[in-house]
Design a protein around this motif. Structure first.
Motif, PDB file in Angstrom:
ATOM      1  N   ARG A   1     -71.505  37.621  -4.356  1.00  0.00           N
ATOM      2  CA  ARG A   1     -72.409  37.529  -3.204  1.00  0.00           C
ATOM      3  C   ARG A   1     -73.633  38.415  -3.413  1.00  0.00           C
ATOM      4  NH1 ARG A   1     -69.064  41.300   0.912  1.00  0.00           N
ATOM      5  NH2 ARG A   1     -69.940  43.222   0.156  1.00  0.00           N
ATOM      6  N   PRO A   2     -74.769  37.986  -2.876  1.00  0.00           N
ATOM      7  CA  PRO A   2     -75.979  38.810  -3.027  1.00  0.00           C
ATOM      8  C   PRO A   2     -75.859  40.106  -2.230  1.00  0.00           C
ATOM      9  CG  PRO A   2     -76.450  36.757  -1.841  1.00  0.00           C
ATOM     10  CD  PRO A   2     -75.005  36.738  -2.208  1.00  0.00           C
TER      11      PRO A   2
ATOM     12  N   LEU B   1     -50.827  33.568  -3.138  1.00  0.00           N
ATOM     13  CA  LEU B   1     -51.405  34.854  -2.749  1.00  0.00           C
ATOM     14  C   LEU B   1     -52.335  35.384  -3.834  1.00  0.00           C
ATOM     15  CD1 LEU B   1     -51.447  37.191  -0.689  1.00  0.00           C
ATOM     16  CD2 LEU B   1     -49.542  38.180  -1.941  1.00  0.00           C
ATOM     17  N   LEU B   2     -51.914  35.301  -5.097  1.00  0.00           N
ATOM     18  CA  LEU B   2     -52.768  35.760  -6.196  1.00  0.00           C
ATOM     19  C   LEU B   2     -54.024  34.901  -6.316  1.00  0.00           C
ATOM     20  CD1 LEU B   2     -50.121  36.616  -8.939  1.00  0.00           C
ATOM     21  CD2 LEU B   2     -51.544  38.210  -7.650  1.00  0.00           C
TER      22      LEU B   2
ATOM     23  N   GLY C   1     -64.096  48.496  -4.335  1.00  0.00           N
ATOM     24  CA  GLY C   1     -62.876  47.689  -4.313  1.00  0.00           C
ATOM     25  C   GLY C   1     -62.638  46.987  -5.635  1.00  0.00           C
ATOM     26  N   GLU C   2     -63.699  46.422  -6.218  1.00  0.00           N
ATOM     27  CA  GLU C   2     -63.562  45.724  -7.490  1.00  0.00           C
ATOM     28  C   GLU C   2     -63.137  46.681  -8.598  1.00  0.00           C
ATOM     29  OE1 GLU C   2     -65.995  45.338  -5.407  1.00  0.00           O
ATOM     30  OE2 GLU C   2     -66.377  43.211  -5.105  1.00  0.00           O
ATOM     31  N   ARG C   3     -63.722  47.874  -8.607  1.00  0.00           N
ATOM     32  CA  ARG C   3     -63.370  48.846  -9.633  1.00  0.00           C
ATOM     33  C   ARG C   3     -61.927  49.308  -9.484  1.00  0.00           C
ATOM     34  NH1 ARG C   3     -68.982  52.164  -9.132  1.00  0.00           N
ATOM     35  NH2 ARG C   3     -70.220  50.821 -10.458  1.00  0.00           N
TER      36      ARG C   3
ATOM     37  N   LEU D   1     -59.823  34.489  -5.717  1.00  0.00           N
ATOM     38  CA  LEU D   1     -61.021  33.809  -5.208  1.00  0.00           C
ATOM     39  C   LEU D   1     -61.840  34.744  -4.318  1.00  0.00           C
ATOM     40  CD1 LEU D   1     -59.640  30.248  -4.405  1.00  0.00           C
ATOM     41  CD2 LEU D   1     -61.214  30.895  -6.237  1.00  0.00           C
ATOM     42  N   ARG D   2     -61.154  35.499  -3.478  1.00  0.00           N
ATOM     43  CA  ARG D   2     -61.850  36.450  -2.595  1.00  0.00           C
ATOM     44  C   ARG D   2     -62.581  37.504  -3.424  1.00  0.00           C
ATOM     45  NH1 ARG D   2     -60.357  41.256   0.415  1.00  0.00           N
ATOM     46  NH2 ARG D   2     -61.660  41.367   2.261  1.00  0.00           N
TER      47      ARG D   2
END
Length: 199
Positions: free
Chosen positions: A92-93, A78-79, A16-18, A84-85
């Motif tokens: 997160r570990p 929203l942004l 998702g990050e990529r 933040l999400r």
């Protein structure tokens, strides 16, 4: 060990990050290219000299100030929430899955990720040519995977280590854990911790 198995074991939760980073970068690239094309006058000299904010758009926003402000606030919130999400998800570990070997009520049997890693590490360190090993259980309870780093002595037969790892260590791990598939990403390194000092 197939390429897809190694990919599963190597990848964290970065898909998702990529994808989001790629989309943001692509939009920024397209916006910059469009500004360059318009500013250079390739779409006409008149467009290149126009102000950055279109006068028609500015006039429309001035005539609809309240809805435009509400839309800008909603978009900003929203942004902020999405950013933040995204940041919390990235920080997160990584989960280390415990395996449920028996889910019978009153006789549950759970093997912890540390026990899995320790047992496989001990087996891997017994292989010829391996000085030490580092093993980490990753993935989820339903689809665990392994990350294995083997530190090899100089002159070790790589093919032999690879075959022993697959046939002895990973086969035994699959049988012990009762899983048909146990993806593993294997990293081989030359052990330099015991290198001799040159005088």
């Amino acid at each position: 060990m197939s390429k897809s198995a190694a990919t599963k074991a190597l990848s964290r939760s970065y898909a998702g990050e990529r994808a989001l980073t790629f989309l943001v970068g692509l939009l920024a690239l397209l916006g910059g290219a469009l500004a360059l094309v318009v500013g250079a006058g390739w779409l006409g000299e008149f467009r290149g000299r126009r102000p950055l904010l279109d006068p028609i758009a500015v006039g429309w926003l001035g005539g609809h100030a309240t809805p435009a402000r509400i839309a800008a606030i909603v978009l900003g919130v929203l942004l902020l929430v999405l950013g933040l999400r995204w940041a919390l998800r990235s920080l997160r570990p990584e989960p280390r899955p415990d395996l449920d070997l028996d889910t019978t009520e009153g006789a549950e049997l759970v093997v912890t990720a540390g026990a899995i890693s320790g047992a496989i590490q001990a087996d891997a360190e017994q292989l010829d040519g391996v000085s030490r090993a580092r093993v980490r259980a990753v993935g989820s309870r339903t689809s665990p995977a392994l990350r294995i780093t083997l530190f090899l002595h100089e002159g070790t037969d790589l093919k032999g280590v690879w075959e022993d790892l697959d046939l002895r260590v990973l086969t035994r791990a699959r049988e012990s854990l009762g899983v048909d598939v146990l993806p593993a990403a294997v990293r081989l390194e030359l052990d330099t911790s015991q290198a001799k000092r040159v005088r």
